[in-house]
Design an enzyme around this catalytic site. Structure first.
Site, PDB file in Angstrom:
ATOM      1  N   HIS A  16       0.822  -1.212   0.000  1.00  0.00           N
ATOM      2  CA  HIS A  16       0.000   0.000   0.000  1.00  0.00           C
ATOM      3  C   HIS A  16       0.856   1.262   0.000  1.00  0.00           C
ATOM      4  CE1 HIS A  16      -3.937  -1.987   0.916  1.00  0.00           C
ATOM      5  NE2 HIS A  16      -3.078  -2.954   1.160  1.00  0.00           N
ATOM      6  N   ASP A 113      -5.703   5.862   1.842  1.00  0.00           N
ATOM      7  CA  ASP A 113      -5.669   4.466   1.423  1.00  0.00           C
ATOM      8  C   ASP A 113      -7.045   3.831   1.658  1.00  0.00           C
ATOM      9  OD1 ASP A 113      -3.899   1.977   0.813  1.00  0.00           O
ATOM     10  OD2 ASP A 113      -5.113   1.389   2.527  1.00  0.00           O
ATOM     11  N   THR A 135      -5.205   1.041  -4.118  1.00  0.00           N
ATOM     12  CA  THR A 135      -3.953   0.384  -4.527  1.00  0.00           C
ATOM     13  C   THR A 135      -4.182  -0.935  -5.255  1.00  0.00           C
ATOM     14  OG1 THR A 135      -3.839  -0.575  -2.315  1.00  0.00           O
ATOM     15  CG2 THR A 135      -2.550   1.420  -2.691  1.00  0.00           C
ATOM     16  N   ALA A 344      13.054 -10.809  -2.464  1.00  0.00           N
ATOM     17  CA  ALA A 344      13.682 -10.611  -3.776  1.00  0.00           C
ATOM     18  C   ALA A 344      13.726  -9.135  -4.165  1.00  0.00           C
ATOM     19  CB  ALA A 344      12.868 -11.354  -4.831  1.00  0.00           C
ATOM     20  N   GLN A 346      12.439  -7.640  -6.507  1.00  0.00           N
ATOM     21  CA  GLN A 346      11.486  -8.127  -7.520  1.00  0.00           C
ATOM     22  C   GLN A 346      11.460  -7.299  -8.807  1.00  0.00           C
ATOM     23  OE1 GLN A 346       7.679  -9.871  -6.404  1.00  0.00           O
ATOM     24  NE2 GLN A 346       6.655  -8.421  -7.736  1.00  0.00           N
ATOM     25  N   TRP A 364      -1.679  -6.911  -6.451  1.00  0.00           N
ATOM     26  CA  TRP A 364      -1.901  -6.012  -7.582  1.00  0.00           C
ATOM     27  C   TRP A 364      -0.605  -5.353  -8.049  1.00  0.00           C
ATOM     28  CZ3 TRP A 364      -5.339  -6.241 -11.075  1.00  0.00           C
ATOM     29  CH2 TRP A 364      -5.537  -5.170 -11.963  1.00  0.00           C
ATOM     30  N   GLU A 369       3.541  -4.909 -12.155  1.00  0.00           N
ATOM     31  CA  GLU A 369       4.985  -4.954 -12.460  1.00  0.00           C
ATOM     32  C   GLU A 369       5.254  -5.983 -13.559  1.00  0.00           C
ATOM     33  OE1 GLU A 369       6.628  -5.734  -8.561  1.00  0.00           O
ATOM     34  OE2 GLU A 369       6.101  -3.727  -7.851  1.00  0.00           O
ATOM     35  N   GLN A 386      -6.602 -11.515  -3.904  1.00  0.00           N
ATOM     36  CA  GLN A 386      -5.764 -12.071  -4.974  1.00  0.00           C
ATOM     37  C   GLN A 386      -6.463 -13.124  -5.834  1.00  0.00           C
ATOM     38  OE1 GLN A 386      -2.588 -13.139  -2.356  1.00  0.00           O
ATOM     39  NE2 GLN A 386      -2.284 -10.985  -1.806  1.00  0.00           N
TER      40      GLN A 386
HETATM   41  O1  LIG Z   1      10.304 -10.717  -2.271  1.00  0.00           O
HETATM   42  C1  LIG Z   1       9.658  -9.707  -2.571  1.00  0.00           C
HETATM   43  C2  LIG Z   1       8.249  -9.669  -2.491  1.00  0.00           C
HETATM   44  C3  LIG Z   1       7.596  -8.521  -2.875  1.00  0.00           C
HETATM   45  N1  LIG Z   1       8.293  -7.445  -3.322  1.00  0.00           N
HETATM   46  C4  LIG Z   1       7.587  -6.212  -3.728  1.00  0.00           C
HETATM   47  O2  LIG Z   1       6.550  -5.953  -2.801  1.00  0.00           O
HETATM   48  C5  LIG Z   1       5.392  -5.509  -3.462  1.00  0.00           C
HETATM   49  C6  LIG Z   1       4.275  -6.460  -3.108  1.00  0.00           C
HETATM   50  O3  LIG Z   1       3.054  -5.918  -3.500  1.00  0.00           O
HETATM   51  P1  LIG Z   1       1.857  -6.838  -4.014  1.00  0.00           P
HETATM   52  O4  LIG Z   1       2.318  -7.661  -5.140  1.00  0.00           O
HETATM   53  O5  LIG Z   1       0.715  -5.957  -4.310  1.00  0.00           O
HETATM   54  O6  LIG Z   1       1.575  -7.828  -2.847  1.00  0.00           O
HETATM   55  P2  LIG Z   1       1.231  -7.611  -1.263  1.00  0.00           P
HETATM   56  O7  LIG Z   1       2.404  -7.182  -0.552  1.00  0.00           O
HETATM   57  O8  LIG Z   1       0.648  -8.881  -0.860  1.00  0.00           O
HETATM   58  O9  LIG Z   1       0.135  -6.420  -1.303  1.00  0.00           O
HETATM   59  C7  LIG Z   1      -1.057  -6.146  -0.613  1.00  0.00           C
HETATM   60  O10 LIG Z   1      -1.572  -4.947  -1.249  1.00  0.00           O
HETATM   61  C8  LIG Z   1      -1.903  -5.084  -2.635  1.00  0.00           C
HETATM   62  C9  LIG Z   1      -2.347  -3.727  -3.142  1.00  0.00           C
HETATM   63  O11 LIG Z   1      -3.508  -3.318  -2.499  1.00  0.00           O
HETATM   64  C10 LIG Z   1      -2.959  -6.152  -2.835  1.00  0.00           C
HETATM   65  O12 LIG Z   1      -3.220  -6.340  -4.210  1.00  0.00           O
HETATM   66  C11 LIG Z   1      -2.464  -7.467  -2.210  1.00  0.00           C
HETATM   67  O13 LIG Z   1      -3.433  -8.479  -2.352  1.00  0.00           O
HETATM   68  C12 LIG Z   1      -2.163  -7.206  -0.741  1.00  0.00           C
HETATM   69  O14 LIG Z   1      -1.752  -8.384  -0.103  1.00  0.00           O
HETATM   70  C13 LIG Z   1       5.680  -5.489  -4.949  1.00  0.00           C
HETATM   71  O15 LIG Z   1       5.986  -4.174  -5.327  1.00  0.00           O
HETATM   72  C14 LIG Z   1       6.920  -6.365  -5.079  1.00  0.00           C
HETATM   73  O16 LIG Z   1       7.784  -5.967  -6.109  1.00  0.00           O
HETATM   74  C15 LIG Z   1       9.661  -7.470  -3.412  1.00  0.00           C
HETATM   75  O17 LIG Z   1      10.293  -6.489  -3.838  1.00  0.00           O
HETATM   76  N2  LIG Z   1      10.306  -8.609  -3.029  1.00  0.00           N
END
Ligand SMILES: O=c1ccn([C@@H]2O[C@H](COP(=O)(O)OP(=O)(O)O[C@H]3O[C@H](CO)[C@@H](O)[C@H](O)[C@H]3O)[C@@H](O)[C@H]2O)c(=O)[nH]1
Length: 474
Positions: A16, A113, A135, A344, A346, A364, A369, A386
């Site tokens: 978020h 948010d 988000t 990671a 990522q 999301w 990404e 998800q």
């Molecule tokens: O090992 C990792 C894992 C994640 N990321 C980053 O962390 C973010 C993760 O975001 P997202 O993919 O949206 O997952 P969540 O952290 O699970 O995000 C929460 O918020 C999102 C936006 O509201 C929702 O879509 C999800 O379901 C909710 O769990 C991304 O930018 C990734 O690139 C890393 O850099 N390294």
């Protein structure tokens, strides 16, 4: 020149916080009359230090860490709303302080948010409007409104569908959605109530910016037109393409390993900020990877201890010793084709040409990404909304292949379903086929996502309309 300021209040947690800061940066870059203060809510169990990854001196953006004085450090999931509510006096103090400066620009509104809608009360106290920065995607936003409508107006809560073999017609997707693909948050009573309340409050705001773009979710975006919902501004994809602060040594090692792999040959597996698996599930993934023989980069995180009573929000951590969880000899046998890592870098990984597919939990941000970099996804949703994102990507948009769409992670116990090595292998093989249609469609969507943000693009225009709303008289 008329100046104005906005106060941003993101929820804690990388999923978020990161995109909220990025949209704030985009706004001030776009219009030099605007300044923004981002109020950072510290949650004891989330890595709020993520905010320190941003330069605190971004021109016309100020970050204020709200003091963390919540008495209990183990905040149960069910008390998240109270936790945010308890921050209200802190928000009020911080905004009052901002406005005491004699050169302080006009306060034009709060940008909240999706989980911070209680701060609408504080905005009202200051006599300013509230906007939402959503988000997740437009299809899920629309589903939230629809689920709240079904509950409030027709007394048909989505939770009643939990164990039924039925389908639901919802405005934001063209295909009826089987109940088992509904997002886990709408099948759990407490979570659903929590979301209904936010939806009610969204309806009272002055507008909703959504982290999506018209070319991706046109059907969902059009579904808002005939409902009484505040103006929608699809402004995405809003991504932090520089990545977060990441251990330089670890990142270099990962990127050098990728440099040595052929283009589009590596499948990347990563499951977001909260994703982790039981030991049995980890072994099934390992068997699938070993058996299918594709090169892989696998981000694996250790589950926090399960707390049956309190359902405390705890986030996974990196394993100290990977051999504790992987099948015996796995790392030795796969040394030529694979690499297992913790958290990671990522964005950098997805942007590397060696990556050919992404097994994702369909958060999301991860979804946007992967589209940005033109990397097709195989879906393995786990929690939050998800499952619905997976349904949208696979069934609605044909932009992903399926490993699972109805997997649900259980935060309370280890009794989560097991996806077998066969199912995982089938999904990965399909994902990594070089010339499949999905890969072509994802590449096209990648181009569209980039175009949406540039001058004349759909999201660029949408952001302009939002700014016009903030400066109405000009
Ligand atoms: O090992 C990792 C894992 C994640 N990321 C980053 O962390 C973010 C993760 O975001 P997202 O993919 O949206 O997952 P969540 O952290 O699970 O995000 C929460 O918020 C999102 C936006 O509201 C929702 O879509 C999800 O379901 C909710 O769990 C991304 O930018 C990734 O690139 C890393 O850099 N390294």
């Amino acid at each position: 020149m008329q100046k104005a300021q906005l106060v941003f209040i993101p929820s804690p947690g990388v999923g978020h916080l990161v995109s909220a800061v990025e949209i704030a940066k985009l706004l001030v870059d776009r219009d030099d009359r605007l300044s923004i203060t981002v109020l950072i809510i510290k949650h004891p169990n989330f890595d709020s230090d993520i905010s320190s990854n941003y330069s605190r001196s971004v021109d016309r953006i100020k970050f204020i860490d709200l003091p963390n004085d919540f008495s209990d450090s183990n905040i149960p999931r069910s008390l998240f709303a109270s936790f945010i509510e308890s921050r209200k006096p802190r928000v009020k103090d911080a905004v009052s302080n901002l406005l005491t400066h004699s050169d302080s620009p006009r306060l034009a509104g709060f940008v909240l948010d999706m989980f911070c809608t209680c701060m609408i009360d504080v905005a009202n106290d200051f006599g300013v409007p509230s906007y939402i920065f959503f988000t997740s995607g437009a299809a899920f936003l629309s589903l939230m409104f629809h689920a709240q409508f079904l509950h409030d107006e027709l007394s048909k809560p989505t939770t009643d569908l939990k164990d039924l073999d039925t389908e639901l017609v919802v405005p934001s997707v063209a295909n009826p959605i089987p109940a088992r693909f509904l997002p886990s948050v709408l099948l759990n009573r407490d979570m659903a109530m929590f979301l209904y309340e936010h939806s009610r409050r969204f309806r009272t705001t002055k507008g909703i910016m959504v982290n999506t773009f018209a070319e991706l979710e046109s059907f969902a975006i059009n579904s808002f037109s005939d409902r009484q919902i505040p103006p929608l501004y699809p402004v995405g994809p809003i991504l932090n393409l520089n990545g977060n602060n990441y251990d330089v040594v670890k990142k270099t090692e990962i990127m050098e390993w990728l440099d040595d792999q052929p283009p589009s040959s590596v499948v990347f597996l990563c499951f977001g900020s909260m994703g982790s698996f039981s030991g049995d599930q980890v072994k099934e993934i390992a068997y699938a990877l070993e058996h299918c023989g594709h090169r892989f980069l696998w981000s694996i995180r250790q589950s926090p201890p399960k707390d049956k009573d309190k359902e405390t929000i705890l986030i996974p951590s990196d394993y100290v010793n990977l051999t504790d969880v992987l099948p015996e000899g796995f790392l030795d046998r796969t040394v030529g084709i694979g690499k297992v890592i913790g958290w990671a870098p990522q964005v950098a990984v997805l942007g590397h040409e060696a990556i050919g597919g992404f097994v994702s939990h369909c958060g999301w941000n991860s979804t946007l990404e992967s589209l940005w970099f033109g990397v097709p996804m195989a879906t393995w949703p786990m929690y939050a909304e998800q499952q619905f994102n997976a349904f949208e990507m696979v069934r609605e948009l044909g932009l992903a292949v399926e490993i699972k769409m109805d997997y649900k992670m259980d935060f309370k116990s280890e009794n989560t379903m097991i996806v077998t090595a066969d199912e995982i292998e089938r999904g990965i093989s399909c994902l990594m086929e070089f010339d499949n249609q999905i890969r072509r469609r994802v590449k096209e969507m990648s181009q569209k996502s980039r175009k949406a943000l540039i001058n004349g693009g759909s999201s660029f225009s949408s952001l302009g309309r939002f700014i016009d709303d903030v400066f109405p008289s000009e």
